[in-house]
Design an enzyme around this catalytic site. Sequence first.
Site, PDB file in Angstrom:
ATOM      1  N   CYS A 129     -30.047  -0.678  55.072  1.00 42.27           N
ATOM      2  CA  CYS A 129     -31.177  -0.840  54.189  1.00 42.27           C
ATOM      3  C   CYS A 129     -31.922   0.766  54.400  1.00 42.27           C
ATOM      4  CB  CYS A 129     -31.798  -1.858  54.171  1.00 42.27           C
ATOM      5  SG  CYS A 129     -31.191  -3.195  53.762  1.00 42.27           S
ATOM      6  N   HIS A 266     -38.811   0.281  51.382  1.00 41.55           N
ATOM      7  CA  HIS A 266     -37.530  -0.749  51.121  1.00 41.55           C
ATOM      8  C   HIS A 266     -38.088  -1.872  50.658  1.00 41.55           C
ATOM      9  CE1 HIS A 266     -33.931  -2.724  51.636  1.00 41.55           C
ATOM     10  NE2 HIS A 266     -34.380  -3.474  52.768  1.00 41.55           N
ATOM     11  N   ASN A 296     -33.675  -7.622  46.795  1.00 37.29           N
ATOM     12  CA  ASN A 296     -33.233  -6.561  48.073  1.00 37.29           C
ATOM     13  C   ASN A 296     -32.023  -5.885  47.829  1.00 37.29           C
ATOM     14  OD1 ASN A 296     -32.584  -4.850  50.302  1.00 37.29           O
ATOM     15  ND2 ASN A 296     -33.123  -6.720  51.787  1.00 37.29           N
TER      16      ASN A 296
HETATM   17  N1  ACO Z   1     -34.825 -22.574  49.670  1.00 34.12           N
HETATM   18  C1  ACO Z   1     -35.519 -23.357  50.261  1.00 34.12           C
HETATM   19  N2  ACO Z   1     -35.484 -23.640  51.683  1.00 34.12           N
HETATM   20  C2  ACO Z   1     -34.905 -22.637  52.381  1.00 34.12           C
HETATM   21  C3  ACO Z   1     -34.629 -21.659  51.865  1.00 34.12           C
HETATM   22  C4  ACO Z   1     -34.449 -21.396  50.449  1.00 34.12           C
HETATM   23  N3  ACO Z   1     -33.723 -20.477  50.039  1.00 34.12           N
HETATM   24  N4  ACO Z   1     -34.073 -20.681  52.942  1.00 34.12           N
HETATM   25  C5  ACO Z   1     -34.358 -21.310  54.084  1.00 34.12           C
HETATM   26  N5  ACO Z   1     -35.092 -22.598  53.720  1.00 34.12           N
HETATM   27  C6  ACO Z   1     -35.752 -23.529  54.747  1.00 34.12           C
HETATM   28  C7  ACO Z   1     -35.054 -23.592  55.919  1.00 34.12           C
HETATM   29  O1  ACO Z   1     -33.873 -24.337  55.980  1.00 34.12           O
HETATM   30  C8  ACO Z   1     -36.137 -23.937  56.805  1.00 34.12           C
HETATM   31  O2  ACO Z   1     -36.211 -25.417  56.488  1.00 34.12           O
HETATM   32  P1  ACO Z   1     -36.429 -26.266  57.945  1.00 34.12           P
HETATM   33  O3  ACO Z   1     -37.828 -26.052  58.519  1.00 34.12           O
HETATM   34  O4  ACO Z   1     -36.494 -27.758  57.298  1.00 34.12           O
HETATM   35  O5  ACO Z   1     -35.624 -26.111  58.992  1.00 34.12           O
HETATM   36  C9  ACO Z   1     -37.376 -23.546  56.310  1.00 34.12           C
HETATM   37  O6  ACO Z   1     -36.788 -23.140  55.089  1.00 34.12           O
HETATM   38  C10 ACO Z   1     -37.756 -22.056  56.919  1.00 34.12           C
HETATM   39  O7  ACO Z   1     -36.840 -21.305  57.223  1.00 34.12           O
HETATM   40  P2  ACO Z   1     -36.832 -20.147  58.032  1.00 34.12           P
HETATM   41  O8  ACO Z   1     -35.623 -19.192  57.936  1.00 34.12           O
HETATM   42  O9  ACO Z   1     -37.625 -20.495  59.263  1.00 34.12           O
HETATM   43  O10 ACO Z   1     -37.803 -19.141  56.912  1.00 34.12           O
HETATM   44  P3  ACO Z   1     -38.672 -17.943  57.119  1.00 34.12           P
HETATM   45  O11 ACO Z   1     -40.089 -18.229  56.920  1.00 34.12           O
HETATM   46  O12 ACO Z   1     -38.461 -17.322  58.330  1.00 34.12           O
HETATM   47  O13 ACO Z   1     -38.342 -17.241  55.880  1.00 34.12           O
HETATM   48  C11 ACO Z   1     -37.116 -15.283  55.379  1.00 34.12           C
HETATM   49  C12 ACO Z   1     -36.757 -16.701  55.747  1.00 34.12           C
HETATM   50  C13 ACO Z   1     -37.562 -15.142  53.903  1.00 34.12           C
HETATM   51  C14 ACO Z   1     -35.578 -14.777  55.555  1.00 34.12           C
HETATM   52  C15 ACO Z   1     -37.991 -14.521  56.424  1.00 34.12           C
HETATM   53  O14 ACO Z   1     -37.522 -14.755  57.716  1.00 34.12           O
HETATM   54  C16 ACO Z   1     -38.004 -13.016  56.252  1.00 34.12           C
HETATM   55  O15 ACO Z   1     -38.452 -12.638  55.111  1.00 34.12           O
HETATM   56  N6  ACO Z   1     -37.097 -12.308  57.037  1.00 34.12           N
HETATM   57  C17 ACO Z   1     -37.309 -10.814  57.036  1.00 34.12           C
HETATM   58  C18 ACO Z   1     -35.906 -10.786  56.858  1.00 34.12           C
HETATM   59  C19 ACO Z   1     -35.614 -10.053  55.316  1.00 34.12           C
HETATM   60  O16 ACO Z   1     -36.103  -9.861  54.416  1.00 34.12           O
HETATM   61  N7  ACO Z   1     -34.297  -9.431  55.220  1.00 34.12           N
HETATM   62  C20 ACO Z   1     -33.908  -8.840  54.328  1.00 34.12           C
HETATM   63  C21 ACO Z   1     -32.710  -7.993  54.799  1.00 34.12           C
HETATM   64  S1  ACO Z   1     -33.015  -7.016  55.967  1.00 34.12           S
HETATM   65  C22 ACO Z   1     -33.735  -5.784  55.389  1.00 34.12           C
HETATM   66  O17 ACO Z   1     -33.585  -5.326  54.240  1.00 34.12           O
HETATM   67  C23 ACO Z   1     -34.430  -5.197  56.435  1.00 34.12           C
END
Ligand code: ACO
Length: 339
Positions: A129, A266, A296
Amino acid sequence: MRRYSRISGTGSYLPPRRLTNADMVGLLAERGIETSDDWIVDRTGIRARHYADDGVNASDLGLQASLKAIEAAGCQIGDIDLIIVATSTPDMVFPSTASILQRKLTESAQALGQPGAAGGAAFDVQAVCSGFIYALTIADAMIQTGAATRALVVGAEVFSRILDFNDRTTCVLFGDGAGAVVLEAVEHDGSGPAVLASDIHADGRHTGILCVPGTVSGGQVLGDPLLKMDGQAVFKLAVGLLESAAKAALAKAGKTEADVDWLVPHQANLRIIQSTARKLKLSMDKVIVTVDQHGNTSAASIPLALDEGVRSGRIQPGQTAMLEGVGGGFTWGAVLLRL
Ligand code: ACO
């Protein structure tokens, strides 16, 4: 007076197939996996993304974006003497997507009765990215040293090909697309349009938190060829690294946050973008946001957002923009430029 590089044209392209969050809910339901528009919007800000049709590759998306950037720059394909494509989803193992794009550009030029781009340098940059930030930094350096005069710098991705549609935490986040800029040599006293400073880094200790671990060997795919991410680890690292790169670029250019007219980050996640803007003391009306409509698009996201900002008339000539990215590797960086 000295030699700088400046952006003289921008372009972008999204494949026509658009999937809303409602479409993703349906797609995952077919696999017995639950998701919702509310969850995706609340955690990421994403409402829609685009997917390329089968047989459409990164070079095809890059070609459309490049033709628009070249037209906006008011130059011809034959004027381009350097092509750098930032991508993690190349058309093939080799040759580079940049070489394939150069051939397609030359075919487009020939159809218009114009000279093609054959003979200039062409290569890919792989920094996930952060790829466009890396590519822009390399092109700027090559122009400053006289190794190139007019570069096409492209971010092009078909991330839909490497998504695991059984993993709801990652597959809803990404989309396909391409963005491009023409970067050309210019001489002035420092007050004109120019890349003002850049700052790029990597820390290979974090390769495991965001990766596609598979490889090709002996005619077979070894390992898992689909995207894996520890979202929370990525989130925690991303905000701090983006802040440090942006501040380092400002310091190199002798500028402060107050000199930044536009943040073009980004587009990974709206919450990361908001946190970074806060750390740089920039209000959200100075930030170009496209993640809601594009998802993304990895290396394509910054040039897509830049083109959106320019073509919508928000980013004006003479204004200063901070471009910044972070991604797998871990890699990160920022480019400060005056349009
Ligand atoms: N729909 C519904 N529920 C979901 C989904 C979905 N698509 N995905 C995850 N969940 C659930 C999980 O199973 C979990 O459930 P549980 O509590 O019952 O176990 C709950 O949601 C929380 O999951 P987490 O993974 O802890 O969610 P989080 O709040 O961390 O959000 C996310 C996940 C959006 C990926 C977050 O970690 C984030 O924004 N990370 C940054 C990473 C990113 O944006 N990467 C992009 C690529 S990297 C880059 O470009 C730099």
